[in-house]
Scaffold this motif. Structure first.
Motif, PDB file in Angstrom:
ATOM      1  N   LEU A   1       0.846  -1.184   0.000  1.00  0.00           N
ATOM      2  CA  LEU A   1       0.000   0.000   0.000  1.00  0.00           C
ATOM      3  C   LEU A   1       0.880   1.232   0.000  1.00  0.00           C
ATOM      4  CD1 LEU A   1      -2.087  -2.136   1.720  1.00  0.00           C
ATOM      5  CD2 LEU A   1      -3.404  -0.052   1.506  1.00  0.00           C
TER       6      LEU A   1
ATOM      7  N   CYS B   1      -3.390  -3.524   9.048  1.00  0.00           N
ATOM      8  CA  CYS B   1      -3.664  -2.392   8.149  1.00  0.00           C
ATOM      9  C   CYS B   1      -5.098  -1.934   8.338  1.00  0.00           C
ATOM     10  CB  CYS B   1      -3.425  -2.793   6.695  1.00  0.00           C
ATOM     11  SG  CYS B   1      -3.937  -1.518   5.519  1.00  0.00           S
ATOM     12  N   VAL B   2      -5.296  -0.642   8.311  1.00  0.00           N
ATOM     13  CA  VAL B   2      -6.624  -0.068   8.535  1.00  0.00           C
ATOM     14  C   VAL B   2      -7.622  -0.489   7.448  1.00  0.00           C
ATOM     15  CG1 VAL B   2      -6.243   2.116   7.309  1.00  0.00           C
ATOM     16  CG2 VAL B   2      -7.774   2.058   9.290  1.00  0.00           C
TER      17      VAL B   2
ATOM     18  N   TRP C   1      -0.491   2.202   8.833  1.00  0.00           N
ATOM     19  CA  TRP C   1      -0.199   3.457   8.088  1.00  0.00           C
ATOM     20  C   TRP C   1       0.765   4.342   8.878  1.00  0.00           C
ATOM     21  CZ3 TRP C   1      -5.062   4.236  10.722  1.00  0.00           C
ATOM     22  CH2 TRP C   1      -5.190   5.439  11.390  1.00  0.00           C
TER      23      TRP C   1
HETATM   24 MO   LIG Z   1      -2.876   0.804   5.423  1.00  0.00          MO
END
Ligand SMILES: [Mo]
Ligand SMILES: Nc1nc2c(c(=O)[nH]1)N[C@H]1C(S)=C(S)[C@@H](COP(=O)(O)O)O[C@H]1N2
Length: 201
Positions: free
Chosen positions: A32, A78-79, A161
């Motif tokens: 990402l 991860c969000v 992130w």
């Molecule tokens: Mo992410």
């Protein structure tokens, strides 16, 4: 108890389980990136800590590697929903860098910035206590460029992130200052166990 995880057969160091709303990505490690992967060699890489410190400092590759390394073996979240169990990173704990620059008593937050311009903000307390690293290796091999190589921030107890790839530095502040995703509505801290995905969560 998450049943599917029992079938993966991967060795687990600690069975922390899945934070709420997350799924197990298995062997996949998605990339990402908001930026194009930079062509950043170890010779071009530097890491700096500035802002509210007694002595600002920039380390080059060899200087950073002269500090004592340690490993992280555990999970990342991860969000966007995927979690990855049992990843292995090694690098230098941020405590070792912070000991050198000596944060001011007034420093409460940090903005991490990348060689690409990406930024993310964190409470300073989340970067200390052996819970955050400048990571150089994954699974015993140099960190791949698309995953932030040659060096990334690693703060695995927060949503991923916060783990800025191609890390260039930290600026210590006496207030919170939103970074790239945080200005776009993401949470200031991002604790996956409290599902702090968006500001207001
Ligand atoms: Mo992410
Ligand atoms: N420089 C930079 N760092 C970044 C990002 C990014 O876009 N740029 N994305 C963040 C996000 S949202 C996640 S989930 C992880 C992804 O890391 P990976 O691509 O190695 O899985 O990096 C984080 N660090």
């Amino acid at each position: 108890m998450n049943v599917t995880r029992g079938f993966t057969g991967r060795p687990r160091v600690a069975d922390a389980g899945l934070p709420p709303g997350q799924y197990d990505a298995g062997e996949d490690w998605p990339v990402l990136s908001a930026e194009v992967t930079p062509d950043l060699s170890p010779a071009d890489w530097t890491f700096r800590i500035d802002g509210l410190v007694a002595a600002e400092r920039t380390w080059d590759w060899d200087e950073a590697h002269a500090l004592p390394e340690s490993a992280y073996e555990g999970d990342i979240h991860c969000v966007t929903g995927w979690s990855k169990f049992g990843v292995r990173f090694s690098g230098v704990p941020l405590d070792a860098f912070l000991d050198v620059v000596r944060p001011d008593a007034a420093a409460t937050h940090a903005v991490a910035y990348s060689h690409t311009g990406y930024t993310t903000n964190l409470p300073l307390a989340d970067l200390t206590g052996g819970r955050a690293w400048i990571a150089f290796a994954h699974d015993g091999k140099p960190l791949a460029p698309e995953h932030g190589g040659p060096a990334r921030l690693l703060v695995p107890h927060l949503y991923f992130w916060k783990s800025a790839k191609w890390i260039a530095g930290l600026r210590l502040l006496d207030h919170d200052e939103p970074g790239f995703w945080e200005r776009n509505g993401y949470h200031g801290r991002g604790n996956p166990w409290e599902e702090q995905r968006y500001s207001g969560d």
